[in-house]
Structure formats: C-alpha cells, structure tokens
Design a protein around this motif. Structure first.
Motif: not given
Length: 568
Positions: A325-340, A486-497
């Motif tokens: 699991p990793s953070r992916l480009d939103d457009n690509i990930m939306n297409t992945v979820k749409e297809k599969y 447990i230590a969890e690192s959070t990734v800031g939201r990419r507001y620019g995109g």
C-alpha cells in the motif's frame, strides 16, 4: 507455361487499387523515401486490408512479383507483411508457421550477412514491428507446438524433422546477432558518456552509423527483455536493459508500442521479483503517458493494442498496490477502482482475496512459453511426455506468485488492528487475531519483512537491478518485552493537486454550458384587436381588468383565458 498462365490469372484478379499501391510502395522503398514508406505502411496497407482482405489473405508474393520486377528484397518485406496479416486476422496453419520462419531468416540473413550494410531504409515503426512480430510468432508457435493432442500425424512428422524451426536458440541468436552487428551497446555507452559524434561514429563502425542497424539493435534489446520474461528469467531480463535509458527522451519513446511494451515488461519483472514500489513507478509513469496521449492514439492503427496493454497494467498496478500500500496518483487510482474495484477490495482483505489475485494475474501476465518443447523426434520420450506432461508455464508462474501472496495473508488484518493503537499488549493482540503469541510473532515478522523492499531511486541511472532496501510502509512497530509500540507516519494531503483537479472540472462544466445553444423563448400570441386595442393573452400585465361595482369583486380575464374572480 501453365504456371505462368496461372500467375497471370491470379494477378488479373488483384484489384487495380492494390496493384497501384504495391507499385508505389515498391518505388518508395527503392528510393528510400521514408515519408512515403511510412504513409504506405501505416495507412495504405491497413486501409486496403479493411477494404479487400479483412477475411482473406493478401495475394502471394509470387503473384505480385511481376509488378515489382521480381525484386527479392521487396518480396521478403512483402511476405513479412503477408504473414503478419495471416497471424493477426486469420488462423495460420503449419505451412504458414514454417514459411514465416523461413522468410524471417531470409530477411535477417540479408541484413547480417551482406557485404557491408544493406542499402535499405525503413521507418522506426516498421523496424519495431519486425522485431515485435518475430517474437510474437515465436511465442505463438511454442504455444501451438505444446498442444500435442491436436496434432495430425503429418504435422507430428513435420515437427519431428524440423526441430530447429522457431527454437529458443535460433530466436535468441538472431537478437544477439543484431545487437552485436549494430554495436548498439557501445553506441549507448558512448552517448551516455557524452562522447562527440565523430568519436561515436568511429567506435561503432559503418554498421552502427546506419539508422536501420542502430534501431534494429536497439529494438532487439527490448526483444530480449520480452523473451527472457516469457521464459521466466526476470533477473536476466532486467540485466539486458542495463544501458537503456527509461525516459521520454530515449529512442524507445519514438514508437508508442515499443514505449508501452518496455514499461509493461520491466514493471512485470519487478512485480515477480517482489520489488513492488519499482513496479508501481513503472506502471504509473506509462499509464499517465497513455492518458495524456490518448487523443493521439485514436489516430494510430495500434490504438487497440495500446489500450489492451494499458488495461493489463491497471490490473498489475492493483496487485502491487494491494501487496504494498502506498499513495498513488488520484486519477490513476480512480481508474484502477473503476476497472477492478471489487477485486481490489478483496485483495486488501487477506486470505479472502486469493482468488482475486489469481484472476487479475491470469488476465494481466504475459503468455509464458516453455523452453523445452515436446520431443516429437523420439516416439518413446513423446509417449512418456504424454503420460506425464509438465506443468503449464502460466500455471507454474501463477503458483510461484500465489505462494508469495499466501505468505502475506495475515498482513492486512494485522495492519488494520495496529493502525488503531499507539501501543498494545501482545497477548491482547493475539486474542484479537485468535492465535497464540508465538504465531503472532511470526505474523509480525512477515509484516516487517513485507514492508521492506529493494527500491531503485527514481533519478538513478545504470542497471535496473540496482537498489537499496527501504521501508515501503507508513506503519512501523517495535516489540519491547510484551508490548507492541506502533508508529504511523501520515502523509499530508496534496492540496495543489486537489485544487488543480477541481479547477479543471469547473472549467469543463463552464465550457459545456457555454457551448449549449441559447434557450428559445416562447413568442407571445397576439389576439385580434378589441375596441381598437391589442390584447396579448399570454401576458398577464396586458390582460384587461374589469371591475364589478355591484359585487365589489375584481374580475381578471382575457380573450382566451379562463375567467378568474378574486376577492377585492
């Protein structure tokens, strides 16, 4: 005379448009006119195929030979197109398979064994298609040859005599010979080192300076990547790409099909080597390229092929994302979820998603081939082979992949529990998972190992096998005595995109509204004049008002309106 008469009759049945095309095509190749060759190859051939030969073969080379003055080189190139059409549109028989191999050998012998460089110029697209089709026909022959039960006695006898037809050795020999003859590896090393044009030309010799040989050698490297992947040697497949730069400025980007195929096979090799972050980077890069260039692809005759490869890469990206699991480009990930989307959800739920992994892998993997075909030349060995046939290559690689997936069955469930806490007693966590503490430690070590991967830096040059071990998960833990921290690192939201996507959406909505026709207003109906005044029945302000003093009511009405009385 009878043969000549038959040839004349066959030539007479060829449409005039096809005759003119062949004559023009031949003249363009003789003149070395690359723009005309490209136009005839990419447009004219496919247009005439759709019109005259969508379900039949093109005329044989012997039939059209008089039109081109029996030019042997053009007839070899014509047969290459002829057999490619048979493989793509029709069902090749054993004669087609043998003859296509013999024609390929004639072409490569002419290029490799001539006295000096061959006086021939072809566009890069055609050169890539020659290598690509050569490997495809080899792959098709291997799959067909392994189906012993469907062979007739004559076919088995022919296969027993021709053991070298489409053998792995002969195919690899052609590819390595083209690489050596073109000196492409020396050319790539020299250009990457910044050598001058004169120094490079002196280094690679007369063959390496010709675009025909240089591009054939370059595409042969990509061909080796594909062949070694089909044979299951993923490390060697990536090793042959040591000197090839993966970027949009590289020569492979000149041909879209080559560009897409290279990233597909490199990404698949990374997947099978469990280097999921590298595989994700390969797939995301090329899928973004396909999306940006989709409008251009619609005009290409390879549009369907590029789209099919893109769909397979979306499936492989879903597999990689589920395993790492990793953070992916939103457009690509939306297409992945749409297809599969359904399969992706199951794959992130542990052991329940094993079938989903199998479905997507079977759909998206290459068509593997067996290096050792059935022993047709030895009846005793063939009988033993039939009694106990080896495992299908695709099933063998699927089993290897699923064994890795099965080892990580418990990771998604364990991960979901750890994300809820910052510290947790190990016994309590074992109770949540219905396992004892020893098995819990094993599962946690599996999770720790699965979150480490060899990754190649994005800006790194050199071998694709290079890399360093890095953490690929946003969740880490440590066990101190009987407590899990447990230590969890959070990734800031990419507001620019986020803003860019919404601005683009708003712009599309605005453009859509602006392109709509203006609404048509209803024209008011004009009533005939009454007492010299014009009344409009549809305009309430123009309706006459009559007042009845006796009842104290105001009466509103019109010539064609319903009478309405309103209390004053």
């Amino acid at each position: 005379m009878q043969m000549q008469l038959n040839q004349q009759q066959q030539l007479a049945s060829v449409p005039d448009a096809v005759k003119r095309f062949i004559v023009h095509f031949h003249q363009s190749i003789r003149d070395g006119n690359l723009p005309e060759i490209s136009l005839a190859y990419e447009s004219g051939w496919n247009r005439l195929t759709e019109k005259f030969y969508s379900k039949t073969e093109w005329p044989e080379a012997e039939t059209i030979s008089p039109l081109v003055g029996d030019d042997p080189i053009f007839l070899i190139l014509y047969r290459e197109l002829y057999y490619r059409h048979v493989y793509s549109r029709l069902s090749p028989n054993i004669d087609d398979r043998f003859h296509s191999y013999e024609n390929s050998c004639e072409l490569f012998n002419y290029l490799l064994n001539s006295d000096g460089p061959a006086p021939l110029d072809l566009p890069d697209q055609w050169l890539w298609d020659i290598i690509d089709e050569f490997i495809y026909q080899f792959q098709s022959f291997c799959s067909w040859k392994n189906k012993v039960g469907s062979k007739s006695e004559d076919e088995m006898a022919m296969l027993a005599e021709a053991t070298q037809i489409w053998s792995c050795y002969s195919v690899l020999n052609v590819l390595y010979s083209l690489i050596q003859k073109s000196q492409i590896l020396e050319y790539l090393k020299a250009t990457q080192a910044g050598e001058s044009t004169e120094a490079v030309a002196e280094l690679v010799g007369e063959y390496g300076t010709r675009s025909l040989y240089r591009m054939l050698g370059y595409f042969s490297i990509i061909g080796l990547l594909r062949v070694h992947t089909l044979l299951g040697d993923y490390t060697l497949a990536l090793k042959v790409m040591d000197n090839v730069e993966l970027s949009q400025k590289a020569p492979l980007a000149r041909v879209t099909a080559c560009h897409v195929a290279t990233y597909y096979y490199v990404g698949f090799c990374y997947l099978m080597l469990r280097r999921y972050p590298d595989a994700i980077r390969m797939f995301v890069t090329i899928l973004n390229f396909i999306n940006r260039m989709r409008q251009y692809h619609t005009r290409s005759y390879q549009y369907d092929q590029v789209n099919k490869t893109g769909d397979r890469m979306y499936a492989l990206l879903a597999i990689c994302s589920a395993l790492s699991p990793s953070r992916l480009d939103d457009n690509i990930m939306n297409t992945v979820k749409e297809k599969y989307g359904d399969q992706y959800t199951k794959m992130t739920q542990g052991s329940e998603g094993l079938q989903a992994f199998e479905e997507l892998f079977t759909f998206a993997c290459p068509k593997f081939i067996a290096a050792n075909p059935p022993p047709y030349e030895n009846e005793v060995q063939l009988a033993a082979w039939l009694e106990e046939p080896p495992a299908d290559p695709a099933q063998k690689h699927l089993a290897l992949f699923l064994s890795d997936v099965h080892a990580q069955d418990a990771v998604p469930t364990l991960r979901s529990f750890l994300k809820l806490y910052t510290s947790l007693d190990a016994g309590k966590l074992a109770n949540f998972l219905d396992v004892d503490e020893e098995e819990l430690v094993q599962q946690m070590m599996v999770m720790k190992q699965s979150s480490r991967s060899v990754t190649r830096p994005a800006t790194s040059a050199g071998s694709l096998l290079q890399g360093e071990v890095v953490s690929t998960s946003d969740l880490d833990f440590a066990i101190e005595e009987n407590t899990v921290h447990i230590a969890e690192s959070t990734v800031g939201r990419r507001y620019g995109g986020w803003f860019i996507r919404n601005i683009e959406h708003a712009q599309r909505v605005f453009d859509s509204m602006r392109s709509q026709p203006l609404p048509i207003t209803k024209t008011a109906a004009v009533t005939p004049p009454v007492n010299g005044q014009v009344e409009k029945s549809d305009a309430p302000a123009a309706q006459s008002r009559q007042t009845s003093g006796r009842t104290g009511r105001a009466v509103w009405g019109g010539a064609n309106a319903r009478r309405v009385e309103i209390e004053a």
